[in-house]
Design a protein around this motif. Structure first.
Motif, PDB file in Angstrom:
ATOM      1  N   ILE A 178       0.832  -1.206   0.000  1.00 21.93           N
ATOM      2  CA  ILE A 178       0.000   0.000   0.000  1.00 21.93           C
ATOM      3  C   ILE A 178       0.866   1.255   0.000  1.00 21.93           C
ATOM      4  CG2 ILE A 178      -1.567   1.381   1.433  1.00 21.93           C
ATOM      5  CD1 ILE A 178      -3.254  -1.118   1.732  1.00 21.93           C
ATOM      6  N   VAL A 179       1.958   1.250   0.761  1.00 19.41           N
ATOM      7  CA  VAL A 179       2.861   2.407   0.762  1.00 19.41           C
ATOM      8  C   VAL A 179       3.394   2.640  -0.651  1.00 19.41           C
ATOM      9  CG1 VAL A 179       5.079   3.300   1.600  1.00 19.41           C
ATOM     10  CG2 VAL A 179       3.473   2.245   3.209  1.00 19.41           C
ATOM     11  N   GLN A 180       3.808   1.575  -1.315  1.00 17.36           N
ATOM     12  CA  GLN A 180       4.306   1.711  -2.685  1.00 17.36           C
ATOM     13  C   GLN A 180       3.203   2.234  -3.609  1.00 17.36           C
ATOM     14  OE1 GLN A 180       7.527   1.426  -3.572  1.00 17.36           O
ATOM     15  NE2 GLN A 180       7.819   1.095  -1.388  1.00 17.36           N
ATOM     16  N   GLU A 181       2.017   1.681  -3.465  1.00 12.86           N
ATOM     17  CA  GLU A 181       0.873   2.089  -4.286  1.00 12.86           C
ATOM     18  C   GLU A 181       0.561   3.583  -4.093  1.00 12.86           C
ATOM     19  OE1 GLU A 181      -3.830   1.158  -3.880  1.00 12.86           O
ATOM     20  OE2 GLU A 181      -2.502  -0.586  -3.829  1.00 12.86           O
ATOM     21  N   VAL A 182       0.620   4.036  -2.845  1.00 14.36           N
ATOM     22  CA  VAL A 182       0.342   5.444  -2.546  1.00 14.36           C
ATOM     23  C   VAL A 182       1.353   6.342  -3.237  1.00 14.36           C
ATOM     24  CG1 VAL A 182       0.374   7.177  -0.695  1.00 14.36           C
ATOM     25  CG2 VAL A 182      -0.879   5.035  -0.380  1.00 14.36           C
ATOM     26  N   PHE A 183       2.633   5.990  -3.147  1.00 17.10           N
ATOM     27  CA  PHE A 183       3.646   6.843  -3.759  1.00 17.10           C
ATOM     28  C   PHE A 183       3.630   6.770  -5.286  1.00 17.10           C
ATOM     29  CE2 PHE A 183       5.162   7.286   0.552  1.00 17.10           C
ATOM     30  CZ  PHE A 183       5.517   8.620   0.561  1.00 17.10           C
ATOM     31  N   VAL A 184       3.209   5.654  -5.836  1.00 15.12           N
ATOM     32  CA  VAL A 184       3.024   5.586  -7.296  1.00 15.12           C
ATOM     33  C   VAL A 184       1.905   6.549  -7.696  1.00 15.12           C
ATOM     34  CG1 VAL A 184       2.209   4.116  -9.196  1.00 15.12           C
ATOM     35  CG2 VAL A 184       3.967   3.276  -7.624  1.00 15.12           C
ATOM     36  N   LYS A 185       0.806   6.547  -6.918  1.00 12.89           N
ATOM     37  CA  LYS A 185      -0.301   7.467  -7.205  1.00 12.89           C
ATOM     38  C   LYS A 185       0.154   8.922  -7.080  1.00 12.89           C
ATOM     39  CE  LYS A 185      -4.173   4.529  -5.970  1.00 12.89           C
ATOM     40  NZ  LYS A 185      -5.264   4.277  -5.024  1.00 12.89           N
ATOM     41  N   ILE A 186       0.967   9.204  -6.075  1.00  3.49           N
ATOM     42  CA  ILE A 186       1.482  10.565  -5.894  1.00  3.49           C
ATOM     43  C   ILE A 186       2.273  10.978  -7.134  1.00  3.49           C
ATOM     44  CG2 ILE A 186       3.141  11.982  -4.591  1.00  3.49           C
ATOM     45  CD1 ILE A 186       0.490  11.566  -3.103  1.00  3.49           C
ATOM     46  N   TRP A 187       3.164  10.109  -7.583  1.00  9.31           N
ATOM     47  CA  TRP A 187       3.981  10.448  -8.752  1.00  9.31           C
ATOM     48  C   TRP A 187       3.107  10.627 -10.003  1.00  9.31           C
ATOM     49  CZ3 TRP A 187       8.360  12.576  -9.780  1.00  9.31           C
ATOM     50  CH2 TRP A 187       8.845  12.556 -11.079  1.00  9.31           C
ATOM     51  N   GLU A 188       2.160   9.701 -10.194  1.00 14.11           N
ATOM     52  CA  GLU A 188       1.322   9.763 -11.393  1.00 14.11           C
ATOM     53  C   GLU A 188       0.398  10.984 -11.412  1.00 14.11           C
ATOM     54  OE1 GLU A 188      -0.552   5.915 -11.303  1.00 14.11           O
ATOM     55  OE2 GLU A 188       1.102   4.989 -12.409  1.00 14.11           O
ATOM     56  N   SER A 189      -0.005  11.451 -10.232  1.00 11.39           N
ATOM     57  CA  SER A 189      -0.935  12.591 -10.183  1.00 11.39           C
ATOM     58  C   SER A 189      -0.262  13.864  -9.672  1.00 11.39           C
ATOM     59  CB  SER A 189      -2.136  12.233  -9.302  1.00 11.39           C
ATOM     60  OG  SER A 189      -1.718  12.011  -7.983  1.00 11.39           O
ATOM     61  N   ARG A 190       1.055  13.911  -9.757  1.00 17.63           N
ATOM     62  CA  ARG A 190       1.814  15.039  -9.190  1.00 17.63           C
ATOM     63  C   ARG A 190       1.392  16.396  -9.729  1.00 17.63           C
ATOM     64  NH1 ARG A 190       4.633  12.187 -12.635  1.00 17.63           N
ATOM     65  NH2 ARG A 190       5.790  13.178 -14.332  1.00 17.63           N
ATOM     66  N   LYS A 191       0.980  16.451 -10.981  1.00 10.81           N
ATOM     67  CA  LYS A 191       0.598  17.732 -11.594  1.00 10.81           C
ATOM     68  C   LYS A 191      -0.689  18.290 -10.996  1.00 10.81           C
ATOM     69  CE  LYS A 191       3.769  17.523 -14.925  1.00 10.81           C
ATOM     70  NZ  LYS A 191       4.978  18.301 -14.910  1.00 10.81           N
TER      71      LYS A 191
END
Length: 90
Positions: free
Chosen positions: A50-63
């Motif tokens: 879940i931690v990895q998933e959260v940070f992937v989402k952060i990177w993908e939606s950073r804009k």
């Protein structure tokens, strides 16, 4: 590293694709996030995922991240929702 920069500034850099800002946020919050998720799931692998998933989402939606919002609250809300979703699947 951007260790002495506020979250608002880090988010601003992140929105400009600054991988170092992302790494700084990851290093700052990944352990706290893991502990938070682990309290609910009680399983190491699931909490790490879940931690990895959260940070992937952060990177993908950073804009789309709003600099004026609390990044920490935003992060933990994503983690909480992912955790609840996993618990519902079980």
């Amino acid at each position: 590293m951007h260790n002495n920069i506020s979250n608002r500034e880090l988010v601003s850099l992140l929105k400009r694709d600054d991988i170092t800002a992302f790494d700084t946020l990851y290093n700052k919050y990944s352990h706290k996030l893991y502990c938070f998720v682990f309290r609910y799931l009680k399983q190491n692998e699931d909490a790490e995922e879940i931690v990895q998933e959260v940070f992937v989402k952060i990177w993908e939606s950073r804009k789309k991240i709003k600099e004026y919002l609390s990044f920490e609250s935003f992060l933990f809300t994503i983690a909480y929702n992912a955790t609840i979703s996993l618990l519902r699947k079980r």
